[in-house]
Design a protein around this motif. Structure first.
Motif, PDB file in Angstrom:
ATOM      1  N   GLY A 237     -34.708   7.524   7.756  1.00  0.00           N
ATOM      2  CA  GLY A 237     -33.741   8.535   7.337  1.00  0.00           C
ATOM      3  C   GLY A 237     -33.272   9.377   8.504  1.00  0.00           C
ATOM      4  N   SER A 238     -34.215   9.792   9.343  1.00  0.00           N
ATOM      5  CA  SER A 238     -33.866  10.593  10.514  1.00  0.00           C
ATOM      6  C   SER A 238     -32.979   9.798  11.473  1.00  0.00           C
ATOM      7  CB  SER A 238     -35.152  11.040  11.224  1.00  0.00           C
ATOM      8  OG  SER A 238     -34.851  11.710  12.424  1.00  0.00           O
ATOM      9  N   TYR A 239     -33.360   8.547  11.724  1.00  0.00           N
ATOM     10  CA  TYR A 239     -32.618   7.698  12.670  1.00  0.00           C
ATOM     11  C   TYR A 239     -31.182   7.466  12.196  1.00  0.00           C
ATOM     12  CZ  TYR A 239     -31.152   3.581  15.295  1.00  0.00           C
ATOM     13  OH  TYR A 239     -30.444   2.691  16.074  1.00  0.00           O
ATOM     14  N   TRP A 240     -31.029   7.005  10.952  1.00  0.00           N
ATOM     15  CA  TRP A 240     -29.700   6.618  10.486  1.00  0.00           C
ATOM     16  C   TRP A 240     -28.824   7.825  10.176  1.00  0.00           C
ATOM     17  CZ3 TRP A 240     -27.612   2.279  11.585  1.00  0.00           C
ATOM     18  CH2 TRP A 240     -28.380   1.125  11.724  1.00  0.00           C
ATOM     19  N   ALA A 241     -29.406   8.957   9.791  1.00  0.00           N
ATOM     20  CA  ALA A 241     -28.610  10.165   9.585  1.00  0.00           C
ATOM     21  C   ALA A 241     -27.912  10.563  10.873  1.00  0.00           C
ATOM     22  CB  ALA A 241     -29.489  11.299   9.075  1.00  0.00           C
ATOM     23  N   GLU A 242     -28.641  10.452  11.979  1.00  0.00           N
ATOM     24  CA  GLU A 242     -28.049  10.789  13.283  1.00  0.00           C
ATOM     25  C   GLU A 242     -27.011   9.755  13.695  1.00  0.00           C
ATOM     26  OE1 GLU A 242     -29.371  11.341  17.973  1.00  0.00           O
ATOM     27  OE2 GLU A 242     -30.921  11.213  16.417  1.00  0.00           O
ATOM     28  N   LYS A 243     -27.328   8.469  13.517  1.00  0.00           N
ATOM     29  CA  LYS A 243     -26.414   7.412  13.957  1.00  0.00           C
ATOM     30  C   LYS A 243     -25.127   7.382  13.135  1.00  0.00           C
ATOM     31  CE  LYS A 243     -29.136   5.948  17.197  1.00  0.00           C
ATOM     32  NZ  LYS A 243     -28.759   6.081  18.631  1.00  0.00           N
ATOM     33  N   LEU A 244     -25.247   7.651  11.835  1.00  0.00           N
ATOM     34  CA  LEU A 244     -24.087   7.553  10.950  1.00  0.00           C
ATOM     35  C   LEU A 244     -23.402   8.900  10.720  1.00  0.00           C
ATOM     36  CD1 LEU A 244     -25.562   5.095   8.300  1.00  0.00           C
ATOM     37  CD2 LEU A 244     -24.059   4.547  10.236  1.00  0.00           C
ATOM     38  N   GLY A 245     -24.060   9.980  11.143  1.00  0.00           N
ATOM     39  CA  GLY A 245     -23.465  11.298  10.986  1.00  0.00           C
ATOM     40  C   GLY A 245     -23.350  11.745   9.545  1.00  0.00           C
ATOM     41  N   LYS A 246     -24.347  11.404   8.735  1.00  0.00           N
ATOM     42  CA  LYS A 246     -24.336  11.806   7.333  1.00  0.00           C
ATOM     43  C   LYS A 246     -25.754  12.092   6.877  1.00  0.00           C
ATOM     44  CE  LYS A 246     -23.191   8.418   4.519  1.00  0.00           C
ATOM     45  NZ  LYS A 246     -22.542   7.216   3.928  1.00  0.00           N
ATOM     46  N   GLN A 247     -25.893  13.005   5.915  1.00  0.00           N
ATOM     47  CA  GLN A 247     -27.222  13.415   5.468  1.00  0.00           C
ATOM     48  C   GLN A 247     -27.674  12.694   4.206  1.00  0.00           C
ATOM     49  OE1 GLN A 247     -26.247  17.789   5.821  1.00  0.00           O
ATOM     50  NE2 GLN A 247     -28.298  17.851   6.690  1.00  0.00           N
ATOM     51  N   LYS A 248     -26.720  12.246   3.386  1.00  0.00           N
ATOM     52  CA  LYS A 248     -27.062  11.489   2.185  1.00  0.00           C
ATOM     53  C   LYS A 248     -26.870  10.003   2.463  1.00  0.00           C
ATOM     54  CE  LYS A 248     -26.200  15.083  -1.264  1.00  0.00           C
ATOM     55  NZ  LYS A 248     -25.505  15.433  -2.525  1.00  0.00           N
ATOM     56  N   LEU A 249     -27.920   9.246   2.205  1.00  0.00           N
ATOM     57  CA  LEU A 249     -27.923   7.831   2.555  1.00  0.00           C
ATOM     58  C   LEU A 249     -28.447   7.000   1.390  1.00  0.00           C
ATOM     59  CD1 LEU A 249     -29.700   8.434   5.966  1.00  0.00           C
ATOM     60  CD2 LEU A 249     -27.331   7.664   5.786  1.00  0.00           C
ATOM     61  N   LEU A 250     -27.896   5.795   1.244  1.00  0.00           N
ATOM     62  CA  LEU A 250     -28.397   4.840   0.260  1.00  0.00           C
ATOM     63  C   LEU A 250     -28.975   3.662   1.034  1.00  0.00           C
ATOM     64  CD1 LEU A 250     -28.681   4.149  -2.755  1.00  0.00           C
ATOM     65  CD2 LEU A 250     -26.474   2.969  -2.598  1.00  0.00           C
ATOM     66  N   ALA A 251     -30.251   3.387   0.799  1.00  0.00           N
ATOM     67  CA  ALA A 251     -30.971   2.386   1.589  1.00  0.00           C
ATOM     68  C   ALA A 251     -31.486   1.263   0.697  1.00  0.00           C
ATOM     69  CB  ALA A 251     -32.141   3.040   2.325  1.00  0.00           C
ATOM     70  N   TYR A 252     -31.580   0.077   1.296  1.00  0.00           N
ATOM     71  CA  TYR A 252     -32.163  -1.057   0.575  1.00  0.00           C
ATOM     72  C   TYR A 252     -33.171  -1.745   1.491  1.00  0.00           C
ATOM     73  CZ  TYR A 252     -32.631  -5.129  -2.440  1.00  0.00           C
ATOM     74  OH  TYR A 252     -33.128  -6.108  -3.263  1.00  0.00           O
TER      75      TYR A 252
END
Length: 287
Positions: A237-252
Motif C-alpha cells: 500500500g505504501s509503495y503503490w500509493a507513492e508510485k500511483l499518487g493515490k491513497q485509495k487502491l484496489l488490489a488483487y
C-alpha cells in the motif's frame, strides 16, 4: 478440554477462494507448546487465537481482546487475513454488539470496524526503501527467474523484499510464476529477508480495474505461498500509493485461490485494509 474452532476464507465472497484462517476463541491462555501444536494440526498459513483479557469478559459484549497468530511453525507479529477472520467470528457467531473491536497484539493495538458484511482493519503502514538488486540477486533469481525486474525495495521492519516486475510484463507472467520454496529459502540466510512480495502494476483495460497485482512467498515461516496477505499490503500500500499518487487502491493477489483487498493509505502513517469472508467450517478441537 474442548476449544471452538472456525475456518473462514478471507478477502473473498466465494468458498475455497481467498486465504483460509482458523480462529479459536479461548476462555484463557494456553501453554505456548499447545498454541503451536494446534496451529500445526490446522496446517493453515495462520491460526488465530482470541483470548479474553479478564475472566469477566464476554465475547458478545466485550470490545477488547488479546489476539495471537501462529503459522504451522512459529508465532508471527502481524497477520491481516486471520485478523479479518477473527473479527467476523466475533461479529457473526458470537453476536458481538460493538461496531468496533480492539485487539492487543505483537504489533500493538489493531482496531477493526464492522461495515456491512465487510470489516475495515486499521493497520500500521510499513514503508519500504530502495534496495540494491545485486545484494539480493539470489533471492530475485529464485523468486522470478529471468523475468525483467523494474525495482527492488526492502521493508527492514517486516523483512519483506518487494520485487516489482517490469511494466512490460503481462499479468500472466505473475500468475504463472513457479517458485520453489526450498530454493527461495536457501537463497537468503542472512536474516534480512523473511518474505518475498512479487508485484506489478494493474491494467487499466481490465475489469475490475485493479491498481496492482501481487503474490507473496514466506518459506522462512513455513508458508511456501500465502494466498492473500494483509500484512504484505502494509508494504504494498505504501509503495503503490507513492508510485500511483493515490491513497485509495484496489488490489488483487493473484495466487491460485486469489483475493481482493481495498486499501486506503492514511496521512497518519497507517492503512485501512478492507475485505469480507466466507465461513467454511465450524467445530471443536478436543484435547
Amino acid at each position: 478440554m474442548e476449544i471452538p474452532v472456525y475456518t473462514l476464507d478471507a478477502f473473498t465472497n466465494l468458498p475455497f477462494k481467498g486465504n483460509p484462517a482458523a480462529v479459536c476463541p479461548l476462555q484463557h491462555e494456553l501453554n505456548e507448546e499447545l498454541y503451536q501444536k494446534i496451529s500445526s494440526e490446522m496446517n493453515l498459513s495462520e491460526t488465530a487465537f482470541i483470548i479474553k483479557l479478564n475472566p469477566s469478559d464476554d465475547f458478545t459484549t466485550g470490545s477488547r481482546f488479546r489476539l495471537r497468530w501462529f503459522t504451522p511453525t512459529t508465532e508471527v507479529n502481524l497477520c491481516g487475513h486471520a485478523t479479518l477472520a477473527t473479527a467476523r467470528v466475533l461479529f457473526q457467531y458470537e453476536n458481538n454488539i460493538n461496531s468496533k473491536l480492539v485487539f492487543e497484539t505483537r504489533s500493538g493495538e489493531l482496531c477493526v470496524t464492522r461495515y456491512g458484511d465487510n470489516c475495515i482493519m486499521d493497520f500500521p503502514l510499513n514503508p519500504a526503501s530502495p534496495a540494491d538488486p545485486q545484494e539480493f540477486r539470489g533471492v530475485i533469481k529464485a523468486a522470478v527467474g529471468n523475468l525483467p525486474v523494474q525495482e527492488v525495495y526492502l521493508s527492514s521492519k517486516t523483512k519483506k523484499l518487494l520485487i516489482r516486475l517490469a511494466d512490460s510484463c503481462e499479468k500472466s507472467a505473475l500468475r504463472n510464476l513457479k517458485v520453489d520454496p526450498i530454493a527461495l529459502q536457501r537463497s537468503e540466510s542472512t536474516g534480512k529477508v523473511k518474505g518475498v512480495i512479487v508485484t506489478m502494476i494493474g491494467s487499466p483495460h481490465e475489469q475490475p480495474e485493479y491498481d496492482f497485482y501481487s503474490r507473496y512467498f514466506a518459506p522462512w515461516f513455513g508458508i511456501p505461498e500465502d494466498p492473500v496477505t494483509g500484512s504484505a499490503h502494509t508494504v504494498l500500500g505504501s509503495y503503490w500509493a507513492e508510485k500511483l499518487g493515490k491513497q485509495k487502491l484496489l488490489a488483487y493477489q493473484c495466487s491460485s485461490r486469489g483475493g481482493e483487498l481495498e486499501l486506503e493509505v492514511r496521512d497518519d502513517g497507517r492503512i485501512n485494509i478492507s475485505g469480507t469472508t466466507v465461513t467454511i467450517m465450524r467445530g471443536k478441537i478436543i484435547i
